[in-house]
Design a protein around this motif. Structure first.
Motif: not given
Length: 78
Positions: A10, A38, A40-41, A51-52
């Protein structure tokens, strides 16, 4: 549209997104500008998105300029 997963998780994904200069950090489809997010955010706690993972939407900018932008952002992370 394409997705990529960052070695380093992340934190590495967030750093790359923050360091790009031509990609705008935003969520959108159908526009002409290049975007990076991003995911996931955006989805928040409980998301199943890795997360990556970064999602890129490539717009009408010069391809070589976009590649150079990603390369400089990656270089700064080393």
């Amino acid at each position: 549209m394409l997705s990529l997963r960052m070695a380093g998780g992340r934190e590495a994904a967030m750093r790359l997104a923050a360091r790009t200069q031509l990609f705008t950090r935003a969520t959108s489809l159908g526009g002409v500008e290049s975007l990076i997010e991003h995911r996931a955010s955006i989805e928040g706690p409980g998301t199943r998105v890795p997360q990556d993972l970064l999602r890129l939407s490539v717009g009408i900018e010069e391809p070589a300029d976009l590649i150079a932008d990603l390369e400089q952002a990656l270089r700064e992370d080393r």
